[in-house]
Design an enzyme around this catalytic site. Structure first.
Site, short mmCIF file in Angstrom:
data_model
loop_
_atom_site.label_atom_id
_atom_site.label_comp_id
_atom_site.label_asym_id
_atom_site.label_seq_id
_atom_site.Cartn_x
_atom_site.Cartn_y
_atom_site.Cartn_z
CB ALA A 10 21.58 -2.47 43.98
CG PHE A 14 12.88 3.59 44.48
CD1 PHE A 14 12.68 4.50 45.51
CD2 PHE A 14 12.15 3.76 43.31
CE1 PHE A 14 11.79 5.57 45.38
CE2 PHE A 14 11.25 4.81 43.16
CZ PHE A 14 11.08 5.71 44.19
NE ARG A 34 25.08 3.56 34.98
CZ ARG A 34 24.56 4.69 34.55
NH1 ARG A 34 24.82 5.11 33.33
NH2 ARG A 34 23.79 5.42 35.34
NE ARG A 35 25.98 5.76 40.78
CZ ARG A 35 25.02 6.55 41.26
NH1 ARG A 35 25.33 7.74 41.72
NH2 ARG A 35 23.77 6.14 41.30
CE1 TYR A 149 11.60 8.11 34.28
CE2 TYR A 149 9.67 9.34 34.97
CZ TYR A 149 10.63 8.37 35.22
OH TYR A 149 10.59 7.66 36.39
CD GLU A 185 22.45 9.24 44.46
OE1 GLU A 185 22.95 9.04 43.34
OE2 GLU A 185 22.96 8.84 45.51
CG PHE A 186 14.01 10.61 39.77
CD1 PHE A 186 13.90 9.61 38.81
CD2 PHE A 186 13.21 11.74 39.63
CE1 PHE A 186 13.02 9.74 37.73
CE2 PHE A 186 12.34 11.87 38.57
CZ PHE A 186 12.24 10.88 37.62
P1 NDP Z 1 18.27 6.98 41.70
O1 NDP Z 1 18.90 7.91 40.72
O2 NDP Z 1 18.54 7.20 43.15
O3 NDP Z 1 18.66 5.46 41.33
C1 NDP Z 1 18.68 5.02 40.02
C2 NDP Z 1 19.43 3.71 39.95
O4 NDP Z 1 19.39 3.25 38.59
C3 NDP Z 1 20.87 3.83 40.36
O5 NDP Z 1 21.23 2.74 41.18
C4 NDP Z 1 21.63 3.75 39.03
O6 NDP Z 1 22.86 3.07 39.20
C5 NDP Z 1 20.68 2.86 38.23
N1 NDP Z 1 20.92 3.03 36.79
C6 NDP Z 1 20.69 4.09 36.00
N2 NDP Z 1 21.12 3.85 34.76
C7 NDP Z 1 21.64 2.59 34.76
C8 NDP Z 1 22.26 1.77 33.79
N3 NDP Z 1 22.45 2.19 32.53
N4 NDP Z 1 22.68 0.54 34.14
C9 NDP Z 1 22.50 0.11 35.41
N5 NDP Z 1 21.93 0.82 36.38
C10 NDP Z 1 21.52 2.07 36.06
O7 NDP Z 1 16.71 7.06 41.40
P2 NDP Z 1 15.47 6.19 41.94
O8 NDP Z 1 15.86 5.26 43.01
O9 NDP Z 1 14.38 7.15 42.19
O10 NDP Z 1 15.11 5.41 40.61
C11 NDP Z 1 14.85 4.01 40.57
C12 NDP Z 1 13.69 3.76 39.62
O11 NDP Z 1 12.53 4.37 40.15
C13 NDP Z 1 13.88 4.33 38.22
O12 NDP Z 1 13.42 3.39 37.28
C14 NDP Z 1 12.97 5.57 38.23
O13 NDP Z 1 12.52 5.90 36.95
C15 NDP Z 1 11.87 5.07 39.13
N6 NDP Z 1 11.01 6.08 39.74
C16 NDP Z 1 11.53 7.09 40.51
C17 NDP Z 1 10.68 7.99 41.11
C18 NDP Z 1 11.18 9.15 41.91
O14 NDP Z 1 10.47 10.18 42.01
N7 NDP Z 1 12.35 9.06 42.51
C19 NDP Z 1 9.22 7.86 41.01
C20 NDP Z 1 8.79 6.78 40.16
C21 NDP Z 1 9.66 5.92 39.58
P3 NDP Z 1 24.26 3.51 38.56
O15 NDP Z 1 24.15 4.97 38.21
O16 NDP Z 1 25.26 3.23 39.62
O17 NDP Z 1 24.41 2.61 37.38
C1 8X3 Z 2 9.18 9.84 38.75
C2 8X3 Z 2 7.97 10.56 39.18
O1 8X3 Z 2 6.41 12.49 38.62
O2 8X3 Z 2 8.81 12.93 38.59
O3 8X3 Z 2 8.87 8.77 37.95
O4 8X3 Z 2 7.81 11.65 36.84
S1 8X3 Z 2 7.75 11.97 38.26
#
Ligand code: NDP
Ligand code: 8X3
Length: 249
Positions: A10, A14, A34-35, A149, A185-186
């Site tokens: 969170a 997303f 974690r943050r 991934y 931040e992905f």
């Molecule tokens: P962000 O990097 O913005 O957010 C990722 C979140 O995951 C952060 O809140 C981070 O929190 C948390 N996270 C990562 N590792 C851990 C851990 N070990 N324990 C707890 N929390 C963790 O990326 P998105 O919002 O894009 O990613 C959210 C989801 O969406 C992921 O599963 C990603 O694979 C998926 N997704 C993203 C896409 C994209 O293009 N952006 C497309 C399709 C799917 P913190 O670091 O504070 O722990």
């Molecule tokens: C994130 C979308 O296309 O970068 O899941 O893998 S992509």
């Protein structure tokens, strides 16, 4: 206040948008990540409806304990949004860093397993609930550098379907949401802090925004109780499919 959603990841992207949306709709949210400074900032901004919970989803014992680690008025959890996840690297399989692969499996696969196993029993005991998993188009369509991934996201999609098979008739719904190109931040995480490289991913395009996914999650969980949305694949309008690669001599 309304029912509770438990949102992993969170602190950004997303998960943060989903937290904001559920609170705006009158729900309570156990917001995990974690943050923890970011979680406290959300609590300060959104108020008592947010319970900040420091959690690394890779820590099995911590995730199991987390299911009981919030004030009584937050329980039982009605919706689990298992969103925490990450991609690391975009290199070919023969050169990929094995530690990156481990981290993706530990987070996207095992962290999801722990989250589901920790939270679903209280939904079953309460006679209803909804698990929303965040998969990806990468779980259905291969692309160069997607290797582990994408494989972790195929696991997410199949676990969601298998959860339905187990939980049907127990009032537990399951939806896998599978986004494509989305700006969060992905990419900064994928490219290990290289913000310039990450920014290039979104140059000249209009990607999915975190609010689009929050809206999709909200839509899925607010469908009438007699239906279940199994999966939703959602791409940016600028994104589509490429040709197969054919290497000619
Ligand atoms: P962000 O990097 O913005 O957010 C990722 C979140 O995951 C952060 O809140 C981070 O929190 C948390 N996270 C990562 N590792 C851990 C851990 N070990 N324990 C707890 N929390 C963790 O990326 P998105 O919002 O894009 O990613 C959210 C989801 O969406 C992921 O599963 C990603 O694979 C998926 N997704 C993203 C896409 C994209 O293009 N952006 C497309 C399709 C799917 P913190 O670091 O504070 O722990
Ligand atoms: C994130 C979308 O296309 O970068 O899941 O893998 S992509």
């Amino acid at each position: 206040m309304g029912p509770t959603a438990f949102v992993t990841g969170a602190t950004s992207g997303f998960g943060e948008a989903i937290t904001r949306r559920f609170v705006a709709e009158g729900w309570r949210v156990v917001a995990c990540g974690r943050r923890v400074d970011r979680l406290h900032a959300l609590r300060a901004e959104l108020g008592d409806a947010v319970f900040p919970l420091e959690l690394d989803v890779r820590d099995r014992e911590a995730v199991m304990a987390a299911a009981e680690s919030f004030p009584e008025e937050f329980g039982p959890v009605r919706v689990l949004v298992a969103n925490a996840g990450l991609a690391l690297g975009l290199g070919p399989a023969d050169r990929a860093d094995l530690d990156d692969w481990d981290t993706m499996v530990d987070t996207n696969v095992k962290g999801l397993m722990y989250s589901v196993r920790a939270l679903v029993p209280q939904m079953v005991a309460a006679g209803g609930g909804h698990v929303v998993t965040i998969g990806s188009v990468a779980g259905s369509y291969p692309y160069p550098g997607g290797n582990v991934y994408g494989a972790t996201k195929a696991f997410v999609a199949q676990l969601a379907l298998n959860l339905r098979a187990d939980l049907v008739s127990k009032g537990i719904r399951v939806t896998d949401i599978e986004p494509g190109l989305a700006e969060t931040e992905f990419s900064v995480v994928r490219f290990k802090g290289d913000a310039e490289k990450a920014a290039k991913v979104y140059e000249g395009v209009e990607p999915i925004r975190p609010d689009d996914i929050a809206d999709t999650v909200w839509w899925a969980v607010t469908r009438p109780a007699h239906i279940n949305v199994n999966r939703i694949e959602i791409m940016a309008e600028c994104q589509a499919f490429g040709p197969f690669q054919v290497v000619r001599s």
